[in-house]
Enzyme design. Structure first.
Site, PDB file in Angstrom:
ATOM      1  CD  GLU A  36      42.372  34.951  44.188  1.00  0.00           C
ATOM      2  OE1 GLU A  36      41.716  35.789  43.540  1.00  0.00           O
ATOM      3  OE2 GLU A  36      43.454  35.203  44.731  1.00  0.00           O
ATOM      4  NE  ARG A 260      31.226  41.206  41.053  1.00  0.00           N
ATOM      5  CZ  ARG A 260      32.324  40.457  41.072  1.00  0.00           C
ATOM      6  NH1 ARG A 260      33.028  40.272  39.979  1.00  0.00           N
ATOM      7  NH2 ARG A 260      32.744  39.902  42.182  1.00  0.00           N
ATOM      8  CE  LYS A 270      36.496  35.787  46.516  1.00  0.00           C
ATOM      9  NZ  LYS A 270      37.100  34.660  45.808  1.00  0.00           N
TER      10      LYS A 270
END
Ligand code: ATP
Ligand code: MG
Length: 555
Positions: A36, A260, A270
């Protein structure tokens, strides 16, 4: 100590792919990396990139880069550009560059298809009411009073949503699945919401935007992605992914999940990294202390060492915290092989070679003893030198093999010198160390037969350049700041940048470029920072020479 590197066996994703290819289910594989564009890539993304591009390479497949740009509020073209640059720098190239926003029209028509099939409806409930009626994992939810709208009415309302007839939050499109499903996400998930926001690519063409759950799987299917790899938190979403693809009769992409990548002493989201930037805890996304690809690049980490780290950390089915020292080990291991050796004195004290007369001597030093054919550089030697203040002791203990009155040491790539006396100022500080040198002891052609224990780095004062050195420590005092109580920013290490402005480097460093990597002898691995100019040389410490960090971050 070298961490044990296990025999390279296939990871579980590779095993799945190998079996799929062997069974003939797929002739070739196509993966995608779907960032994204709402921030810069970090080391966690590097793991996903390594995995998605790496497995495709391994099995003769391809990888698409797809920007998952369905949330206009947080996304920006600056991020798109940085993401592309980072992936290229990591050494990967994508087969196609796509944008979920390119599929908005197609997604809209797929949503209409669901409505026509009776599989989606427009709901007027407020987000609060929807949340209230959702039930709990043990109690079923309540059907919305709008759930049984006619297909015709739903189609009409959805058109009007697109046409901007309703305010944000007034209506949403929901899938009609099962309000009693044990998987809460299947309780009529939201597919579209109204948002009057300017999109970085589609501008103001749209005021309804698809949710992740509707955009992602359909985008995968439209691209014929075979293996859609994501992180564990999407496990419960897989049911929606499969439901949409089945209901719409699309290409059967499949979702696979892995844990992750987390790294100690930093944060990896982020959103959190953006706070560090916006609140000026760091100088920017590419601050060398950031776990971003751009930060690590600026700090001097290499693409090779990051890929090597991803490989060694591997992929897991359960979350774990990877030790940052493994990444540093990979960086050090590579830099030891590839970096040019240079001499830089961090805290200078003057040395006068009292028996040195005549013209300066031009010496040579190896660029890199680990690499054949790396060549040599010129090192000038003259009457006045700098050495490290800590390399001299007035009252040395036994086994102090550096400089002391009456003691001999070798100056690296130069001569053996013997200290005769020191000069002090009125306050008793040493201002000069006097030495004599032995002309016949030149490195490489030493005929003296003398053995000395210590070798010191040094620079010739009149040839040296003054440089600024930036040494970095952990950005956080806590091993896992995101898991601590309270705000993660309370755990910031406020002493993570140490600037040395009075250091002196041998003149060869004038020619340094940002892409070169250096070992400053006895000091650490460094690279030239972009803050440098023609008159100012700034170097970042990439990593110390040896693993030196203890779990206690110094106060
Ligand atoms: P963040 O929480 O940092 O914002 P994200 O998952 O929202 O991360 P995306 O841009 O959506 O970031 O991620 C692109 C791809 O990278 C996704 O497939 C995502 O699963 C993967 N990814 C993100 N963070 C990690 C991580 N720490 N480890 C492995 N893969 C990751
Ligand atoms: Mg995301």
């Amino acid at each position: 100590m070298e961490p044990i590197k296990e025999e390279k066996s296939l990871n579980f994703i590779e095993e799945i792919i190998e079996a799929d290819l062997a069974s003939g289910n797929y002739k070739s594989i196509l993966t995608r990396f779907p960032p994204e564009p709402n921030g810069y890539l970090h080391i966690g993304h590097a793991s996903s990139i390594w995995l998605n591009f790496g497995v495709a390479q391994k099995f003769g497949g391809k990888t698409n880069l797809r920007f998952d740009d369905t949330n206009p509020v947080t996304e920006d073209t600056e991020y798109v550009e940085s993401i592309k640059a980072d992936i290229k720098w990591l050494g990967y190239s994508w087969a196609n560059e796509f944008y979920a926003s390119d599929y908005f029209e197609k997604l809209f028509s797929l949503a209409n298809q669901l409505i026509e099939q009776g599989d989606a409806y427009v709901d007027d409930l407020t987000p609060e009411a929807i949340a209230q009626q959702k039930g709990t994992p043990t109690e079923p939810g309540i059907n919305s009073p709008f759930r049984d709208r006619s297909v015709a009415e739903n189609l009409e309302l959805f058109q009007q949503m697109r046409a901007g007839k309703f305010a944000e939050g007034a209506k949403i499109l929901r899938a009609k699945i099962d309000m009693a499903s044990p998987n809460m996400l299947l309780r009529d998930p939201i597919l579209y919401r109204i948002k009057f926001a300017h999109h970085h690519r589609t501008g103001d063409a749209w005021c309804i935007y698809p949710m992740y759950d509707f955009a992602h799987g359909q985008s995968d299917a439209m691209e014929n992605i075979t293996h859609s790899i994501c992180t564990l938190e999407f496990i419960p979403h897989r049911a929606i992914y499969d439901w949409c693809i089945a209901k719409l009769g699309l290409y059967p992409s499949h979702q696979y999940e892995f844990a992750r990548l987390n790294v100690s002493y930093t944060v990896m989201s982020k959103r959190k990294l953006l706070q560090l930037v916006n609140e000026k805890h760091v100088s920017g996304w590419d601050d060398p202390r950031m776990p971003t690809i751009s930060g690590m690049r600026r700090r001097g980490y290499t693409a090779n060492s990051i890929r090597e780290f991803c490989e060694r950390a591997g992929i897991a089915k359960r979350d774990k915290l990877n030790d940052i020292s493994l990444l540093e080990f990979c960086v050090r291991e590579e830099l030891n092989k590839t970096s040019y050796r240079r001499m830089v004195v961090f805290d200078p004290v003057k040395v006068v070679i009292t028996n040195f007369e005549g013209a300066d001597i031009i010496l040579e030093g190896e660029n890199n003893p680990e690499e054949e054919n790396s060549g040599i550089r010129i090192i000038p030697f003259s009457k006045e030198l700098y050495i490290e203040r800590e390399d001299f002791m007035e009252n040395p203990p036994k086994k102090f093999f550096r400089m002391a009155v009456g003691q001999s040491v070798r100056l690296k790539s130069a001569f053996i010198v013997t200290c005769t006396n020191v000069i002090k100022d009125e306050a008793g500080n040493i201002t000069e160390i006097h030495c004599t040198y032995i002309p016949e002891s030149k490195s490489g052609s030493d005929t003296t037969g003398l053995k000395v224990q210590g070798t010191l780095h040094w620079v010739s004062i009149k040839h040296a350049i003054q440089v600024e050195l930036r040494e970095y420590d952990r950005l956080f005092k806590s091993e896992n700041p995101a898991m601590e109580e309270g705000d993660f920013k309370e755990y910031i290490n406020t002493d993570s940048l140490h600037v040395i402005s009075n250091a002196f480097a041998e003149p060869a460093l004038k020619e340094a470029t940002e892409s070169q990597r250096f070992q400053f002898l006895r000091k650490g691995y460094f690279c030239k920072d972009k803050d440098s100019s023609d008159e100012k040389w700034v170097f970042n410490r990439t990593v110390t020479l040896k693993e030196s960090f203890s779990k206690e971050v110094k106060k």
